[in-house]
Design an enzyme around this catalytic site. Structure first.
Site, PDB file in Angstrom:
ATOM      1  N   SER A 139     -25.507  -8.096  49.101  1.00 26.48           N
ATOM      2  CA  SER A 139     -25.141  -8.699  47.831  1.00 26.48           C
ATOM      3  C   SER A 139     -25.273 -10.211  47.953  1.00 26.48           C
ATOM      4  CB  SER A 139     -23.701  -8.317  47.469  1.00 26.48           C
ATOM      5  OG  SER A 139     -23.298  -8.952  46.271  1.00 26.48           O
ATOM      6  N   LYS A 165     -28.757  -6.906  45.896  1.00 29.84           N
ATOM      7  CA  LYS A 165     -28.012  -7.026  44.642  1.00 29.84           C
ATOM      8  C   LYS A 165     -27.856  -8.505  44.320  1.00 29.84           C
ATOM      9  CE  LYS A 165     -23.452  -6.365  44.426  1.00 29.84           C
ATOM     10  NZ  LYS A 165     -22.137  -5.667  44.294  1.00 29.84           N
ATOM     11  N   LYS A 167     -26.073 -11.360  41.893  1.00 34.10           N
ATOM     12  CA  LYS A 167     -25.054 -11.690  40.907  1.00 34.10           C
ATOM     13  C   LYS A 167     -25.713 -12.442  39.758  1.00 34.10           C
ATOM     14  CE  LYS A 167     -21.307 -10.233  43.067  1.00 34.10           C
ATOM     15  NZ  LYS A 167     -20.357  -9.240  42.510  1.00 34.10           N
ATOM     16  N   ASP A 192     -25.660  -7.553  39.130  1.00 30.21           N
ATOM     17  CA  ASP A 192     -24.234  -7.302  38.935  1.00 30.21           C
ATOM     18  C   ASP A 192     -23.658  -8.444  38.110  1.00 30.21           C
ATOM     19  OD1 ASP A 192     -21.575  -6.635  39.074  1.00 30.21           O
ATOM     20  OD2 ASP A 192     -21.336  -7.130  41.198  1.00 30.21           O
ATOM     21  N   GLU A 217     -25.233  -3.497  36.873  1.00 31.32           N
ATOM     22  CA  GLU A 217     -23.857  -3.175  37.248  1.00 31.32           C
ATOM     23  C   GLU A 217     -22.847  -3.977  36.424  1.00 31.32           C
ATOM     24  OE1 GLU A 217     -21.020  -3.262  41.264  1.00 31.32           O
ATOM     25  OE2 GLU A 217     -23.151  -3.786  41.378  1.00 31.32           O
ATOM     26  N   ASP A 242     -18.319  -0.528  37.911  1.00 34.41           N
ATOM     27  CA  ASP A 242     -17.552  -0.957  39.077  1.00 34.41           C
ATOM     28  C   ASP A 242     -16.105  -1.126  38.645  1.00 34.41           C
ATOM     29  OD1 ASP A 242     -16.354  -2.275  41.209  1.00 34.41           O
ATOM     30  OD2 ASP A 242     -17.818  -3.877  41.339  1.00 34.41           O
ATOM     31  N   LYS A 266     -15.651   1.662  45.454  1.00 36.39           N
ATOM     32  CA  LYS A 266     -15.062   0.719  46.398  1.00 36.39           C
ATOM     33  C   LYS A 266     -13.731   1.268  46.879  1.00 36.39           C
ATOM     34  CE  LYS A 266     -17.134  -3.612  44.849  1.00 36.39           C
ATOM     35  NZ  LYS A 266     -16.983  -4.812  43.992  1.00 36.39           N
ATOM     36  N   GLY A 294     -18.688  -3.368  48.292  1.00 38.63           N
ATOM     37  CA  GLY A 294     -17.890  -4.078  49.286  1.00 38.63           C
ATOM     38  C   GLY A 294     -17.149  -5.253  48.704  1.00 38.63           C
TER      39      GLY A 294
END
Length: 372
Positions: A139, A165, A167, A192, A217, A242, A266, A294
């Protein structure tokens, strides 16, 4: 195995510096504090868990400070002196504490570590894991420039990771994602949003929908399940949830609405390994692929994530990247390592990685213990 009784609970607030600052839309992190939980039974056996909550209330309402108070004042009294034969029994007792999933997760993780170590069973096998190794992804946060983001992706690809991934946030979404996809067409990429958008931003998601992403996400706020369902009906890219799913009932609601096609599981957000397995089973029965997210866990929490990722429903790369991506030295005697994007699932009893007691002590900011 005979019943277990926890005679001692120890809490340690531990701080580690991050190798690379991790920036999200709201703040940047240079170091992390997590709470380690040690449960000792009447025979002197110890199980370790990790409360991997953020320091501030930006991902969830929980913080390190709030988790410390709940762990000390409410969860410790529920655990001390209680006899149980399976970790699910202890999880049921802790369910009296509403919410506070991160705090409960640390105790549940420690209970599983203790139970599997005493029973001579690897944690992954006890949870129902079937894989000897798991595929890992990484990530990446919001960088100062697109060029710096490309450098970060290149470094991770060179290390063997095949899933990244990214952000995203308003103003940092389509352009950096398009660039990464163009420069690295061979890897799997998803984005995400951590709930930073609304249905007013449909134009952004229509553009992202054309980039061949694995998933988008958590585009909207956690409780905006109807809006997630609307978006999923308008784009082909799977919507992954999530923050929206903290309990099994949340997943049931999302499924009925058509708001989710992929689920991020998670351990911390779910309240521990016990409910995480339950949600995995439900998603698998409904044909929804899952992957393990995570919270930049230290080695204890990372070990639990690796074990969970061995379950059969985890068909997508999980955030179980090696410790070296985040920390120069981890809290375990040996770090979690990732080779060519793969982490080997330990076959020894318990967590499979062992706490480095001396190093943990050297990085402890606060410690308390209670006897029962």
């Amino acid at each position: 195995m005979s019943a277990i009784r926890v005679d001692r609970v120890e809490l340690r607030r531990v701080r580690l510096p991050l190798i690379h600052r991790f920036r999200t839309s709201s703040h940047a992190k240079r170091e992390l504090e997590h709470i380690l939980v040690a449960l000792t039974d009447a025979d002197g056996a110890v199980g370790w868990g990790e409360i991997a909550s953020p320091s501030g209330p930006f991902y969830s309402a929980e913080t390190v400070a709030s988790c410390w108070a709940v762990a000390r004042d409410h969860l410790t009294p529920l655990v001390l002196g209680r006899e149980w034969e399976h970790p699910a029994e202890l999880a049921g007792a802790m369910a009296r504490v509403r919410g506070n999933h991160f705090a409960r997760a640390g105790f549940d993780m420690a209970a599983w570590a203790l139970w599997t170590a005493k029973g001579g069973v690897p944690l992954a096998a006890a949870l129902g894991g079937t894989r000897p190794s798991v595929e890992a992804g990484v990530s990446l946060g919001i960088e100062a420039s697109v060029d710096e983001l490309v450098e970060q992706v290149a470094a991770r690809v060179a290390e063997g990771y095949r899933r990244v991934k990214l952000k995203i946030a308003p103003g940092w979404d389509v352009a950096p994602t398009r660039t990464v996809k163009a420069v690295f067409p061979e890897i799997s990429v998803h984005v995400d949003a951590n709930g930073a958008y609304s249905l007013d931003d449909l134009g952004v998601f229509r553009e992202l929908d054309g980039l061949g992403l694995t998933m988008i996400e958590q585009p909207f706020a956690p409780r905006a399940l109807v809006d997630h369902a609307v978006l999923q009906g308008l784009i082909g890219t799977p919507v992954c949830l999530d923050e929206s799913v903290e309990e099994p009932d949340d997943l049931i609601t999302a499924l009925r609405l058509g708001a989710v096609r992929i689920l991020n599981v998670k351990v911390s957000r779910m309240g521990g390994l016990t409910p995480a397995v339950r949600v995995h089973d439900l998603a698998r029965a409904e044909g929804v692929p899952v992957w393990c997210g995570g919270m930049h866990e230290f080695g204890i929490g990372r070990a639990a994530n690796v074990a969970l990722s061995a379950l059969p429903g985890f068909t997508l790369p999980s955030d179980v990247s090696g410790s070296a991506k985040y920390y120069r030295r981890d809290v375990t005697t040996t770090p979690v390592t990732c080779v060519n994007g793969v982490v080997v699932v330990p076959s020894e009893p318990g967590l499979g990685w062992h706490p480095d007691i001396g190093f943990i002590a050297s990085r402890t900011l606060q410690a308390e213990s209670a006897q029962g």
